[in-house]
Design a protein around this motif. Structure first.
Motif, PDB file in Angstrom:
ATOM      1  N   VAL A 275       0.829  -1.212   0.000  1.00  0.00           N
ATOM      2  CA  VAL A 275       0.000   0.000   0.000  1.00  0.00           C
ATOM      3  C   VAL A 275       0.858   1.254   0.000  1.00  0.00           C
ATOM      4  N   TRP A 276       1.842   1.292   0.880  1.00  0.00           N
ATOM      5  CA  TRP A 276       2.629   2.523   1.015  1.00  0.00           C
ATOM      6  C   TRP A 276       3.520   2.749  -0.197  1.00  0.00           C
ATOM      7  N   LEU A 277       3.992   1.675  -0.815  1.00  0.00           N
ATOM      8  CA  LEU A 277       4.775   1.839  -2.033  1.00  0.00           C
ATOM      9  C   LEU A 277       3.901   2.345  -3.178  1.00  0.00           C
ATOM     10  N   ASN A 278       2.660   1.856  -3.259  1.00  0.00           N
ATOM     11  CA  ASN A 278       1.767   2.367  -4.297  1.00  0.00           C
ATOM     12  C   ASN A 278       1.451   3.837  -4.075  1.00  0.00           C
ATOM     13  N   ILE A 279       1.298   4.244  -2.823  1.00  0.00           N
ATOM     14  CA  ILE A 279       1.090   5.661  -2.535  1.00  0.00           C
ATOM     15  C   ILE A 279       2.341   6.452  -2.901  1.00  0.00           C
ATOM     16  N   ALA A 280       3.518   5.881  -2.601  1.00  0.00           N
ATOM     17  CA  ALA A 280       4.767   6.544  -2.968  1.00  0.00           C
ATOM     18  C   ALA A 280       4.875   6.684  -4.487  1.00  0.00           C
ATOM     19  N   PHE A 281       4.493   5.632  -5.229  1.00  0.00           N
ATOM     20  CA  PHE A 281       4.512   5.712  -6.680  1.00  0.00           C
ATOM     21  C   PHE A 281       3.550   6.795  -7.180  1.00  0.00           C
ATOM     22  N   PHE A 282       2.400   6.914  -6.523  1.00  0.00           N
ATOM     23  CA  PHE A 282       1.449   7.969  -6.889  1.00  0.00           C
ATOM     24  C   PHE A 282       2.103   9.348  -6.763  1.00  0.00           C
ATOM     25  N   VAL A 283       2.771   9.572  -5.637  1.00  0.00           N
ATOM     26  CA  VAL A 283       3.426  10.868  -5.414  1.00  0.00           C
ATOM     27  C   VAL A 283       4.544  11.082  -6.432  1.00  0.00           C
ATOM     28  N   ILE A 284       5.332  10.039  -6.694  1.00  0.00           N
ATOM     29  CA  ILE A 284       6.445  10.149  -7.642  1.00  0.00           C
ATOM     30  C   ILE A 284       5.936  10.472  -9.047  1.00  0.00           C
ATOM     31  N   PHE A 285       4.861   9.812  -9.453  1.00  0.00           N
ATOM     32  CA  PHE A 285       4.345  10.055 -10.794  1.00  0.00           C
ATOM     33  C   PHE A 285       3.758  11.458 -10.920  1.00  0.00           C
ATOM     34  N   VAL A 286       3.122  11.952  -9.874  1.00  0.00           N
ATOM     35  CA  VAL A 286       2.651  13.341  -9.904  1.00  0.00           C
ATOM     36  C   VAL A 286       3.851  14.281 -10.022  1.00  0.00           C
ATOM     37  N   PHE A 287       4.922  13.955  -9.297  1.00  0.00           N
ATOM     38  CA  PHE A 287       6.157  14.738  -9.362  1.00  0.00           C
ATOM     39  C   PHE A 287       6.723  14.705 -10.784  1.00  0.00           C
ATOM     40  N   PHE A 288       6.742  13.530 -11.402  1.00  0.00           N
ATOM     41  CA  PHE A 288       7.195  13.405 -12.784  1.00  0.00           C
ATOM     42  C   PHE A 288       6.329  14.263 -13.712  1.00  0.00           C
ATOM     43  N   ALA A 289       5.017  14.212 -13.501  1.00  0.00           N
ATOM     44  CA  ALA A 289       4.093  14.921 -14.386  1.00  0.00           C
ATOM     45  C   ALA A 289       4.369  16.418 -14.384  1.00  0.00           C
ATOM     46  N   PHE A 290       4.531  16.995 -13.194  1.00  0.00           N
ATOM     47  CA  PHE A 290       4.744  18.443 -13.131  1.00  0.00           C
ATOM     48  C   PHE A 290       6.130  18.826 -13.638  1.00  0.00           C
ATOM     49  N   SER A 291       7.057  17.878 -13.626  1.00  0.00           N
ATOM     50  CA  SER A 291       8.347  18.126 -14.274  1.00  0.00           C
ATOM     51  C   SER A 291       8.152  18.234 -15.781  1.00  0.00           C
ATOM     52  N   PHE A 292       7.364  17.328 -16.347  1.00  0.00           N
ATOM     53  CA  PHE A 292       7.078  17.395 -17.781  1.00  0.00           C
ATOM     54  C   PHE A 292       6.280  18.649 -18.134  1.00  0.00           C
ATOM     55  N   PHE A 293       5.458  19.123 -17.219  1.00  0.00           N
ATOM     56  CA  PHE A 293       4.700  20.348 -17.471  1.00  0.00           C
ATOM     57  C   PHE A 293       5.606  21.571 -17.495  1.00  0.00           C
ATOM     58  N   GLY A 294       6.834  21.446 -16.999  1.00  0.00           N
ATOM     59  CA  GLY A 294       7.783  22.547 -17.080  1.00  0.00           C
ATOM     60  C   GLY A 294       7.932  23.375 -15.827  1.00  0.00           C
ATOM     61  N   TYR A 295       7.389  22.913 -14.696  1.00  0.00           N
ATOM     62  CA  TYR A 295       7.486  23.700 -13.470  1.00  0.00           C
ATOM     63  C   TYR A 295       8.839  23.547 -12.779  1.00  0.00           C
ATOM     64  N   TYR A 296       9.569  22.483 -13.097  1.00  0.00           N
ATOM     65  CA  TYR A 296      10.931  22.280 -12.598  1.00  0.00           C
ATOM     66  C   TYR A 296      11.569  21.199 -13.447  1.00  0.00           C
ATOM     67  N   GLU A 297      12.891  21.069 -13.323  1.00  0.00           N
ATOM     68  CA  GLU A 297      13.628  20.068 -14.079  1.00  0.00           C
ATOM     69  C   GLU A 297      14.142  18.976 -13.149  1.00  0.00           C
ATOM     70  N   LEU A 298      14.040  17.722 -13.602  1.00  0.00           N
ATOM     71  CA  LEU A 298      14.652  16.607 -12.885  1.00  0.00           C
ATOM     72  C   LEU A 298      16.036  16.389 -13.468  1.00  0.00           C
ATOM     73  N   THR A 299      17.057  16.545 -12.654  1.00  0.00           N
ATOM     74  CA  THR A 299      18.420  16.325 -13.139  1.00  0.00           C
ATOM     75  C   THR A 299      19.213  15.553 -12.102  1.00  0.00           C
ATOM     76  N   LEU A 300      20.117  14.733 -12.598  1.00  0.00           N
ATOM     77  CA  LEU A 300      21.095  14.110 -11.714  1.00  0.00           C
ATOM     78  C   LEU A 300      22.187  15.128 -11.429  1.00  0.00           C
ATOM     79  N   PRO A 301      22.988  14.949 -10.375  1.00  0.00           N
ATOM     80  CA  PRO A 301      24.045  15.920 -10.055  1.00  0.00           C
ATOM     81  C   PRO A 301      24.932  16.198 -11.265  1.00  0.00           C
TER      82      PRO A 301
END
Length: 650
Positions: A275-301
């Protein structure tokens, strides 16, 4: 932030080398009494030659430090100060490229405690640690116990008592015709599934190619190889080698999951339905979505990319490998969310690590393909479309898709826990909003931060907008009872609806969710059993129920000729205390059976040697198999399988 790439390298080393030294670190403990209320708890670690045990105090980005936790700290006793350690060796580690502290041969750790309540006789501790040699690493833990009264403290181990042994024996079936479990149907289904997963991964890689992080790299990289390699033949071979390394780098990411899968066949199913991993995946995917929308960039160091870029200048095969690794790192902001979707999707799929490797191989192959093709046919570069705003549009569309997928994981958690938050109609309503917003975006009615001025709508954009709008209309039909067969498996099942249902069995069929109860009913009515291993969060299970079981001739077979026993391997409801027990696996490890899902997952593994769902067995009440197992398949194959099974009883 931990150095993810290096962590994966060490996981790979563990996967390949594990078993050559079973226990490179062995722990012993003793107690030193200081006063009536104060004690030293002393840990002694014996370390195999050529192995290192890492210190508690390490910089970020390096190896994992040794960590101690103490059961009951702050209740009957308190920790006085931090855990002290003997003097470590501090040297530059060439793998992590930093100064790290570690121990050779032996190490001592000491924790001072003070009793708050008299009468405490034992302190239990847990240590998590990493140990490495020059080829591989292990990540391990140990449960330890300290006796405060001078006696010997025993670590509490799981035991299989008489009651557990009795309940364990009930799980094992005395099957007749067990050779049918290796039927051709099962092998063929698995092969077809791998091809499908490879194709999906390949499509994901093609999408990644269209993003602004990858697309501009194609002509630049191909031109580099064709112009800097001296001869055309050398340029072609270098470009093909570059593409091969891209595939290899992505495939390596999946190898640790094979170790997890072999360690415990149920572990990937457990991960996907947690359950908690699925909730974590939900949060991560929302985070991914807003990155694609252009509100921030996901980058490695940036230091990772700089180091790989520097290494690529060494030339030769090694230099080309680091060029491929540089591409993987600098394109992470676009490929990461797509690859993350593939990783998580494979964990919820029924093939586990094998499907994960197939999907990632397809993803890497799609990324690598243009570099080889354009090196062979450089004139094709002139036909490539120019980089521009269309790539931003592709990213935003991917953002909407990530957002839609996010709610699938939240739905998984809701189904497993039976919260009732995302009933079928609510889930479909959320998707209507998401895809409605996508249509408005494509029609130019809403904009995101990276969008430039939209002068006119192109034909492709308008056509896509119309298709998305039509999809929204299709979703609306699902609110009013439409079956949505194109999406079967994604929305919650039909019986998980706001509208009242006769029962919570698929399609209103009469079913049992307990094997013993269903078996008694089958004996009383002299009917064969259709054993259905399923899961609340199983996408293919829903597809079978809504696309195959719903076909009238299949439905009639299920309703009239079989006793349906549906066993949910991801049901997190706890068993009654008198039904909970410990089960000893063939490896000797003892696992706790505390939930309904754990019981049926173990039942499936020990009798049918698989952990996949959907998984169907036709069996008589006296345990005679009437045919090979069946898994996810088409209507005609499933119907003929049911007909053949029922004919075996006549």
């Amino acid at each position: 932030m931990k150095n993810i790439a290096l962590y994966i390298v060490f996981l790979l080393g563990f996967t390949i080398g594990h078993g050559q030294v079973a226990e490179p670190v062995r722990w012993q403990v003793r107690t030193e009494k200081l006063s009536e209320t104060e004690y030293h708890l002393i840990f002694n670690a014996s370390i195999e030659p050529h192995w290192h045990l890492y210190s508690q105090n390490l910089p970020e980005g390096g190896a994992l430090p040794t960590v101690f936790t103490f059961e009951g700290a702050g209740e009957d006793f308190e920790l006085v100060g931090d855990t002290k350690e003997s003097d470590p060796v501090t040297e530059h580690d060439p793998v992590f490229d930093m100064e790290l502290s570690f121990f050779d041969m032996n190490a001592t750790f000491t924790q001072k405690i003070k009793l708050l309540q008299p009468g405490r006789k034992t302190i239990r501790a847990h240590v998590e640690f990493q140990a490495c040699d020059d080829q591989r690493c292990i990540f391990d833990n140990a449960d330890l116990a300290f006796a405060l009264d001078g006696g010997k403290a025993e670590v509490k181990q799981l035991e299989v008592d008489g009651r557990s042994a009795l309940l364990s024996r009930k799980l094992k079936l005395d099957l007749k015709n067990p050779e049918l479990l290796k039927g051709e149907d099962r092998e063929q289904a698995g092969g077809n599934s791998l091809v499908a997963i490879f194709v999906l991964g390949f499509l994901g890689g093609l999408l990644a190619l269209l993003t602004p992080c990858v697309f501009p790299m194609i002509p630049l990289t191909v031109s580099f190889f064709t112009k800097q390699s001296g001869t055309r033949k050398k340029g072609i071979s270098n470009a093909i080698l570059y593409g091969t390394f891209i595939v290899l780098i992505y495939v390596l990411l999946s190898l640790p999951f094979h170790f997890l899968d072999s360690l415990d066949p149920e572990i990937l199913n457990t991960i996907s339905t947690n359950v908690w991993l699925n909730i974590a995946f939900f949060v991560i995917f929302v985070f991914f979505a807003f990155s694609f929308f252009g509100y921030y960039e996901l980058t490695l160091p940036s230091s990772w990319g700089n180091k790989m870029d520097s290494a690529s200048g060494t030339g030769g095969v090694i230099g080309i490998f680091f060029m491929a690794l540089t591409l993987a790192i600098v394109s992470f902001s676009c490929t990461g969310p797509i690859l993350g979707s593939l990783l998580v999707g494979s964990l919820t799929a029924e093939g586990g690590a094998t499907q994960l490797t197939a999907g990632i191989t397809g993803f890497g192959f799609a990324l690598a393909l243009p570099f080889g093709l354009f090196a062979l046919f450089p004139n094709w570069l002139n036909s490539l479309p120019r980089s521009g705003g269309w790539m931003t549009t592709v990213k935003v569309i991917l953002g909407f898709l990530e957002l839609a997928l996010a709610f699938k994981f939240l739905s998984n958690a809701d189904l497993v826990e039976h919260w009732g938050l995302l009933k079928r109609e609510v889930f479909i309503g959320i998707w209507i909003v998401i895809f409605g917003l996508m249509a408005l975006y494509l029609f130019g009615k809403i904009r995101f931060p990276h969008d430039g001025p939209l002068k006119k709508l192109g034909v492709l954009r308008v056509s896509t907008a119309v298709l998305v709008a039509a999809f929204v209309v299709y979703l609306i039909s699902g609110i009013f009872g439409g079956h949505l067969k194109l999406l079967s498996g994604f929305p919650p099942p039909v019986f998980y609806s706001v509208a009242a249902q006769e029962n919570d069995c698929p399609l209103g069929l009469n079913c049992f969710k307990d094997f013993e109860e269903g078996l008694e009913y089958a004996k009383a009515h002299n009917k064969p059993i259709l054993l259905d291993f399923t899961g609340w969060a199983c996408v293919n299970c829903r597809k079978m129920e809504e696309n195959v079981w719903s076909v009238p001739k299949v439905y009639e077979q299920l309703r009239d000729n079989y006793v349906l026993i549906s066993l949910y391997v991801d049901d997190r409801k706890e068993l009654p205390e008198d039904k909970q027990f410990n089960y000893q696996l063939e490896s000797g490890r003892v696992k706790q059976i505390r939930t309904i899902g754990e019981k049926w997952a173990t039942f499936q593994a020990i009798n049918f040697h698989t952990a996949s769902q959907p998984y169907y067995i036709i069996i008589t009440p006296d345990m005679e198999l009437l045919g090979p197992p069946q898994q996810y398949t088409d209507t005609e194959t499933y119907y003929n399988w049911l007909k053949k099974g029922i004919s075996g009883t006549k």
